[in-house]
Design a protein around this motif. Structure first.
Motif, PDB file in Angstrom:
ATOM      1  N   GLU A  82     -26.099  32.296 -21.541  1.00  0.00           N
ATOM      2  CA  GLU A  82     -27.433  32.174 -22.130  1.00  0.00           C
ATOM      3  C   GLU A  82     -28.173  33.514 -22.088  1.00  0.00           C
ATOM      4  O   GLU A  82     -28.835  33.910 -23.054  1.00  0.00           O
ATOM      5  CB  GLU A  82     -28.231  31.102 -21.389  1.00  0.00           C
ATOM      6  N   GLU A  83     -28.058  34.227 -20.970  1.00  0.00           N
ATOM      7  CA  GLU A  83     -28.683  35.541 -20.862  1.00  0.00           C
ATOM      8  C   GLU A  83     -28.048  36.527 -21.842  1.00  0.00           C
ATOM      9  O   GLU A  83     -28.739  37.367 -22.438  1.00  0.00           O
ATOM     10  CB  GLU A  83     -28.547  36.080 -19.435  1.00  0.00           C
ATOM     11  N   ASN A  84     -26.746  36.419 -21.994  1.00  0.00           N
ATOM     12  CA  ASN A  84     -26.045  37.299 -22.924  1.00  0.00           C
ATOM     13  C   ASN A  84     -26.526  37.066 -24.353  1.00  0.00           C
ATOM     14  O   ASN A  84     -26.800  38.019 -25.093  1.00  0.00           O
ATOM     15  CB  ASN A  84     -24.538  37.042 -22.820  1.00  0.00           C
ATOM     16  N   ALA A 107     -29.389  35.769 -25.240  1.00  0.00           N
ATOM     17  CA  ALA A 107     -30.806  36.112 -25.350  1.00  0.00           C
ATOM     18  C   ALA A 107     -31.017  37.608 -25.561  1.00  0.00           C
ATOM     19  O   ALA A 107     -32.030  38.008 -26.150  1.00  0.00           O
ATOM     20  CB  ALA A 107     -31.547  35.652 -24.096  1.00  0.00           C
ATOM     21  N   GLU A 108     -30.088  38.447 -25.088  1.00  0.00           N
ATOM     22  CA  GLU A 108     -30.200  39.886 -25.302  1.00  0.00           C
ATOM     23  C   GLU A 108     -30.166  40.216 -26.787  1.00  0.00           C
ATOM     24  O   GLU A 108     -30.792  41.182 -27.243  1.00  0.00           O
ATOM     25  CB  GLU A 108     -29.060  40.617 -24.574  1.00  0.00           C
ATOM     26  N   LYS A 152     -23.764  38.158 -16.054  1.00  0.00           N
ATOM     27  CA  LYS A 152     -24.828  37.452 -16.764  1.00  0.00           C
ATOM     28  C   LYS A 152     -24.333  36.050 -17.108  1.00  0.00           C
ATOM     29  O   LYS A 152     -23.122  35.793 -17.153  1.00  0.00           O
ATOM     30  CB  LYS A 152     -25.173  38.177 -18.069  1.00  0.00           C
ATOM     31  N   THR A 153     -25.255  35.169 -17.359  1.00  0.00           N
ATOM     32  CA  THR A 153     -24.870  33.862 -17.879  1.00  0.00           C
ATOM     33  C   THR A 153     -24.684  33.981 -19.393  1.00  0.00           C
ATOM     34  O   THR A 153     -25.233  34.905 -20.022  1.00  0.00           O
ATOM     35  CB  THR A 153     -25.938  32.813 -17.588  1.00  0.00           C
TER      36      THR A 153
END
Length: 374
Positions: free
Chosen positions: A153-155, A157-158, A150-151
């Motif tokens: 940012e994705e991490n 956002a979770e 994951k990026t």
């Protein structure tokens, strides 16, 4: 006269030819490999065509080399693959739980787990994510695990909030136990329902290593994650709860006071971790010894505990009591994390030496658990 000389010359030539023919020996054909002559009028046999030829060999893969050097019939070679993965194959035991899987790291990316198919890795399928809570299943003694990423940012956002469930003692009485510790005794029927739900609803069961890396922002954990723990390693844990854990194959941690008992893990799904060696006692001011001792004393006690358990990693504070000196002693002993009894969830950036919990008390049925962990 000339005619007589010509006839004489021709006669001489004939005599010489006869002599030469008599001298020249024509070898007879023989059958190859036998020395036996070939019968008159038979065609000459051909040379044998089944002579051995060199067969090219295919070099063994790294996984095959591991298997070739192992005498364990249950050995399984695990190959790690994926973008940026350089980890070498490792041997695991088929049918047992995975052990010491690598946690890769890469600049600008967050490791999102191992999966048995590339499709699950791409989809981040939580129910198919592999770690040390899962059993090893091989085909022809080999298996390949696929990495996902994951990026950052994705991490973020979770916005994962990881619950650590805290149980204590257990009872077979639906009406509970009497006394001031009544709340500590979870009804075993409720515990069975809890574990069945966790096992069937696709929850991810992070290891403590993964939790530490998650806090550091290096490993992605889905919100559908939970860690199950028990304090004190009471006999009711061994007699009542551990069989339920094994039935549903839910990885749990039992925090053991090693001065009080040193039992082996009752099954592969129970991890033994430290509840200190001998600091689960009141100190001079009514607080636990963990806040009445020096950092050196705390570190020495935890070293003793680790010598029994064979691992450091995380300690559960007796009575939940801790302070800065406590945290210093824990770190001095080489433990990465400390678990409190303060309510809350573990998130990216949480204090590793002050991990919060979700306490499970008597009377908390399945609905209460769902409210805690989703």
């Amino acid at each position: 006269m000339r005619r007589r000389r010509t006839v004489a010359a021709l006669g001489a030539v004939g005599v010489i030819g006869a002599i030469v023919a008599a001298i020249i020996v024509v070898p007879r054909l023989v059958t190859p490999g036998t020395g036996e002559p070939v019968a008159d009028g038979q065609p000459a046999p051909s040379a044998p065509t089944d002579l051995p030829t060199a067969t090219p060999t295919t070099p063994l893969t790294a996984a095959q080399q591991l298997l070739a050097g192992s005498t364990d019939p249950a050995a399984c070679a695990v190959t790690f693959t994926g973008d940026g993965i350089s980890d070498q194959p490792a041997l695991q035991t088929e049918g047992g739980l995975y052990a010491d899987l690598p946690l890769p790291s890469a600049d600008g990316r967050v490791f999102a787990g191992w999966y048995t198919t590339a499709q699950d890795a791409a989809a981040f399928t939580t129910a198919q994510r592999i770690n040390e809570s899962r059993s090893v299943a091989c085909t022809d003694r080999e298996v390949t695990l696929f990495a996902s990423w994951k990026t950052p940012e994705e991490n973020a956002a979770e916005n994962a909030r990881i619950p650590i469930l805290m149980y204590h003692q257990f009872t077979t009485s639906p009406g509970g136990e009497e006394g001031w510790l009544r709340g500590n005794y979870a009804y075993i029927g409720d515990f069975d329902a809890h574990m069945a739900y966790i096992a069937s609803d696709g929850f991810y069961l992070p290891t403590w290593r993964e939790l530490g890396a998650f806090i550091d922002g290096e490993v992605f954990l889905p919100n559908h994650s939970v860690i199950v723990t028990d304090d004190d390693a009471d006999q009711t844990w061994f007699d009542l709860a551990a069989p339920v854990v094994e039935k549903y194959k839910v990885m749990t941690t039992s925090f053991m006071i090693t001065a009080w008992r040193q039992d082996a893990a009752p099954n592969p799904y129970v991890l033994r971790r430290s509840h200190t060696h001998d600091m689960h006692r009141a100190g001079d001011n009514g607080q636990g010894r963990m806040v009445n001792s020096s950092a050196d004393e705390i570190a020495a006690d935890l070293e003793m505990s680790a010598s029994v358990l064979g691992v450091k990693e995380v300690v559960a504070y007796p009575f939940g009591h801790y302070n800065d000196v406590t945290k210093h002693g824990v770190a001095q002993a080489g433990y990465e994390m400390g678990r409190t009894i303060e309510p809350g969830y573990v998130s990216i950036g949480s204090d590793k030496l002050a991990l919060p919990v979700q306490r499970v008390n008597y009377g908390m049925g399945l609905d209460a658990l769902v409210g805690m962990i989703g």
